[in-house]
Design a protein around this motif. Structure first.
Motif, PDB file in Angstrom:
ATOM      1  N   PRO A 215      -4.473 -18.656   8.263  1.00 21.23           N
ATOM      2  CA  PRO A 215      -4.211 -17.765   9.242  1.00 21.23           C
ATOM      3  C   PRO A 215      -3.776 -16.634   9.047  1.00 21.23           C
ATOM      4  CG  PRO A 215      -3.036 -19.928  10.047  1.00 21.23           C
ATOM      5  CD  PRO A 215      -3.229 -19.941   8.767  1.00 21.23           C
ATOM      6  N   GLY A 216      -4.623 -15.415   9.486  1.00 19.17           N
ATOM      7  CA  GLY A 216      -4.206 -14.114   9.259  1.00 19.17           C
ATOM      8  C   GLY A 216      -4.548 -13.607   7.840  1.00 19.17           C
ATOM      9  N   PHE A 217      -5.256 -14.407   7.053  1.00 22.10           N
ATOM     10  CA  PHE A 217      -5.499 -13.862   5.558  1.00 22.10           C
ATOM     11  C   PHE A 217      -6.931 -13.106   5.707  1.00 22.10           C
ATOM     12  CE2 PHE A 217      -7.842 -15.025   1.627  1.00 22.10           C
ATOM     13  CZ  PHE A 217      -6.946 -14.319   1.050  1.00 22.10           C
ATOM     14  N   ASP A 218      -6.615 -12.132   5.019  1.00 20.89           N
ATOM     15  CA  ASP A 218      -8.044 -11.168   4.723  1.00 20.89           C
ATOM     16  C   ASP A 218      -8.251 -11.304   3.064  1.00 20.89           C
ATOM     17  OD1 ASP A 218      -9.854  -9.390   4.616  1.00 20.89           O
ATOM     18  OD2 ASP A 218      -8.798  -7.522   5.067  1.00 20.89           O
ATOM     19  N   PRO A 219      -9.541 -12.044   2.819  1.00 21.50           N
ATOM     20  CA  PRO A 219      -9.710 -12.046   1.479  1.00 21.50           C
ATOM     21  C   PRO A 219      -9.872 -10.500   0.711  1.00 21.50           C
ATOM     22  CG  PRO A 219     -11.576 -12.577   2.633  1.00 21.50           C
ATOM     23  CD  PRO A 219     -10.125 -12.672   3.566  1.00 21.50           C
ATOM     24  N   LYS A 220     -10.145  -9.597   1.354  1.00 16.66           N
ATOM     25  CA  LYS A 220     -10.245  -8.322   0.812  1.00 16.66           C
ATOM     26  C   LYS A 220      -9.041  -7.368   0.796  1.00 16.66           C
ATOM     27  CE  LYS A 220     -15.006  -8.119   2.964  1.00 16.66           C
ATOM     28  NZ  LYS A 220     -16.019  -7.105   3.762  1.00 16.66           N
ATOM     29  N   THR A 221      -7.896  -8.239   1.141  1.00 23.13           N
ATOM     30  CA  THR A 221      -6.831  -7.352   0.668  1.00 23.13           C
ATOM     31  C   THR A 221      -6.518  -7.127  -0.655  1.00 23.13           C
ATOM     32  OG1 THR A 221      -5.808  -8.498   2.709  1.00 23.13           O
ATOM     33  CG2 THR A 221      -4.159  -7.518   1.364  1.00 23.13           C
ATOM     34  N   PRO A 222      -6.113  -6.012  -1.048  1.00 25.12           N
ATOM     35  CA  PRO A 222      -5.867  -5.429  -2.475  1.00 25.12           C
ATOM     36  C   PRO A 222      -4.677  -5.997  -3.053  1.00 25.12           C
ATOM     37  CG  PRO A 222      -5.680  -3.602  -1.174  1.00 25.12           C
ATOM     38  CD  PRO A 222      -6.097  -4.496  -0.244  1.00 25.12           C
ATOM     39  N   ILE A 223      -4.552  -6.558  -4.272  1.00 23.81           N
ATOM     40  CA  ILE A 223      -3.487  -6.946  -5.094  1.00 23.81           C
ATOM     41  C   ILE A 223      -2.819  -6.206  -5.197  1.00 23.81           C
ATOM     42  CG2 ILE A 223      -2.633  -8.446  -6.699  1.00 23.81           C
ATOM     43  CD1 ILE A 223      -5.071  -9.904  -6.869  1.00 23.81           C
ATOM     44  N   ARG A 224      -1.465  -5.760  -4.504  1.00 20.05           N
ATOM     45  CA  ARG A 224      -0.539  -4.869  -4.734  1.00 20.05           C
ATOM     46  C   ARG A 224       0.147  -5.040  -6.310  1.00 20.05           C
ATOM     47  NH1 ARG A 224       2.861  -5.231   0.841  1.00 20.05           N
ATOM     48  NH2 ARG A 224       3.181  -7.221   0.034  1.00 20.05           N
ATOM     49  N   SER A 225       0.673  -3.833  -6.696  1.00 21.42           N
ATOM     50  CA  SER A 225       1.533  -3.910  -7.752  1.00 21.42           C
ATOM     51  C   SER A 225       2.867  -4.411  -7.681  1.00 21.42           C
ATOM     52  CB  SER A 225       1.611  -2.494  -8.552  1.00 21.42           C
ATOM     53  OG  SER A 225       2.295  -1.646  -7.786  1.00 21.42           O
ATOM     54  N   LYS A 226       3.851  -4.601  -8.547  1.00 26.74           N
ATOM     55  CA  LYS A 226       5.071  -5.117  -8.605  1.00 26.74           C
ATOM     56  C   LYS A 226       5.836  -4.115  -7.648  1.00 26.74           C
ATOM     57  CE  LYS A 226       8.865  -7.121 -10.646  1.00 26.74           C
ATOM     58  NZ  LYS A 226       9.894  -6.547  -9.966  1.00 26.74           N
ATOM     59  N   ALA A 227       5.774  -2.793  -8.174  1.00 29.02           N
ATOM     60  CA  ALA A 227       6.388  -1.825  -7.398  1.00 29.02           C
ATOM     61  C   ALA A 227       5.826  -1.547  -6.115  1.00 29.02           C
ATOM     62  CB  ALA A 227       5.984  -0.190  -8.233  1.00 29.02           C
ATOM     63  N   GLU A 228       4.908  -1.868  -5.665  1.00 28.96           N
ATOM     64  CA  GLU A 228       4.302  -1.730  -4.176  1.00 28.96           C
ATOM     65  C   GLU A 228       5.068  -3.030  -3.529  1.00 28.96           C
ATOM     66  OE1 GLU A 228       0.275   0.652  -4.494  1.00 28.96           O
ATOM     67  OE2 GLU A 228       0.227  -1.600  -4.805  1.00 28.96           O
ATOM     68  N   ALA A 229       4.905  -4.145  -4.065  1.00 27.85           N
ATOM     69  CA  ALA A 229       5.377  -5.602  -3.379  1.00 27.85           C
ATOM     70  C   ALA A 229       6.983  -5.141  -3.181  1.00 27.85           C
ATOM     71  CB  ALA A 229       5.020  -6.528  -4.487  1.00 27.85           C
ATOM     72  N   ASP A 230       7.669  -4.703  -4.246  1.00 34.09           N
ATOM     73  CA  ASP A 230       9.129  -4.426  -4.100  1.00 34.09           C
ATOM     74  C   ASP A 230       9.521  -3.419  -3.107  1.00 34.09           C
ATOM     75  OD1 ASP A 230       9.355  -6.486  -6.032  1.00 34.09           O
ATOM     76  OD2 ASP A 230       9.777  -4.939  -7.690  1.00 34.09           O
TER      77      ASP A 230
END
Length: 364
Positions: A215-230
């Motif tokens: 649910p709610g998953f977009d396969p085109k979502t870019p993979i974020r860097s660790k800094a962006e994720a933090d």
């Protein structure tokens, strides 16, 4: 051997990935790093790792000899591994290995005279659904047959780089060791080549067929860097803290009811179970809980008269009839009344009837 400045700089970068007091955790990638320069982990490589990590050579050698990916003698540019374990063996893996050994003129962990190919049989390559399998520097060639395996090694000996069934573009053992040490493959488009195998995609195909998705998953979502994720996690935490309602004030303790002389006490739930049980135990049904609102603390009064004691005793006897023949004779109502009379007259044991010799409390 003196290692290059590039290797030394990479070694410092690897060690910097770990806490200062845990630098020995860098040993595994460092062993891959020295293997990327020499093609195997030599005694000089063991000494280098010990030097930069502050370990002794025995500690480094114990790790280097434990894992089969660290080679202890010179290895060819391409390590060809054929799975000969149960599943691949049943499907023809041993025949593939025997064909290559005869064609190349080498056995297990031996290298061809031109230094191009090192052959080995592997106990398991973790790809049973693709068996029999062969890897070249740990990249897979699936469902191989003896002739297909010969074609691969001949292309390697001729200077070519055949495309693996799955995974990125083929590289030499030294190039692979650099990647295992934690550094990216810098060849243009190297990781864009290849693709997954059909058995690996089977689950995806079934999900598409049956409409199963996250649910709610977009396969085109870019993979974020660790800094962006933090940063995103910190922002989400701040929003959650801001959305929390203010804590409700603690309710004031209720005032004692008018006319009560009972001292102020905490609510029963705030007391220990033992105290609460002792305070709420009632001698009879008409006695209220000691700290109930509106009650008064009892005060000592005159001692009950013997007649009152006898009435209370008789009431207790009437409410608890004898259980039957199994109940001790001393609990009989008649014996209780007689004992009460003796207590009132003050006779007691001194005035006991000698005929009552059996001590049963029952006159004969």
């Amino acid at each position: 051997m003196s290692f290059s400045e590039t290797t030394r700089a990479r070694a410092r970068e690897i060690i910097a990935r770990y806490p200062a007091d845990r630098s020995r955790s860098a040993l595994l990638p460092l062993l891959h790093l020295v293997q990327s320069e020499e093609g195997y982990v030599s005694p000089a490589g063991v000494e280098f790792c010990a030097e930069v990590l502050g370990l002794n050579k025995a500690q480094v050698g114990a790790v280097a000899t434990f894992y089969t990916m660290y080679k202890r003698k010179p290895t060819g540019e391409y390590l060809v591994s054929v799975c000969t374990n149960t599943m691949c063996d049943v499907l023809g893996g041993q025949k593939v290995y025997d064909t290559l050994a005869e064609h190349l003129g080498v056995g297990h962990e031996e290298t061809t005279a031109d230094g191009r190919i090192t052959l080995e049989h592997a106990e398991c390559l973790a790809a049973c659904d693709y068996g029999p399998v062969m890897t070249v520097n740990y990249d897979f060639f699936d469902n191989v047959e003896p002739q297909a395996a010969l074609d691969v090694v001949e292309e390697l000996r001729a200077g070519g780089r055949p495309m693996p069934t799955r995974g990125a573009r083929l590289c030499t053992l030294k190039e692979m060791a650099v990647q295992l040490a934690g550094f990216a493959d810098e060849r243009d488009g190297a990781v864009a080549d290849g693709g997954p195998g059909e058995p690996s995609l089977r689950g995806l195909r079934l999900a598409e067929q049956h409409g199963v998705s996250v649910p709610g998953f977009d396969p085109k979502t870019p993979i974020r860097s660790k800094a962006e994720a933090d940063r995103a996690a910190a922002e989400a935490k701040a929003k959650a803290e801001a959305a929390k309602p203010a804590p409700a004030p603690e309710p004031a303790e209720p005032k004692a009811a008018s006319g009560s002389t009972a001292p102020d006490v905490k609510a029963p739930d705030a007391k220990s179970p033992q105290v609460r049980t002792a305070e709420t135990r009632q001698p009879d049904a008409s006695t209220p809980v000691p700290d109930a609102p509106g009650t008064k603390v009892p005060v000592d009064g005159p001692a009950p008269a013997p007649r009152d004691a006898r009435a209370a005793e008789a009431a207790g006897v009437a409410a608890n009839p004898p259980a039957g023949d199994g109940k001790p004779a001393g609990d009989a109502a008649g014996a209780q009344e007689r004992n009460l009379k003796e207590a009132e007259s003050g006779t007691g044991a001194e005035g006991a009837d000698p005929a009552d010799a059996n001590g049963s409390g029952v006159r004969k």
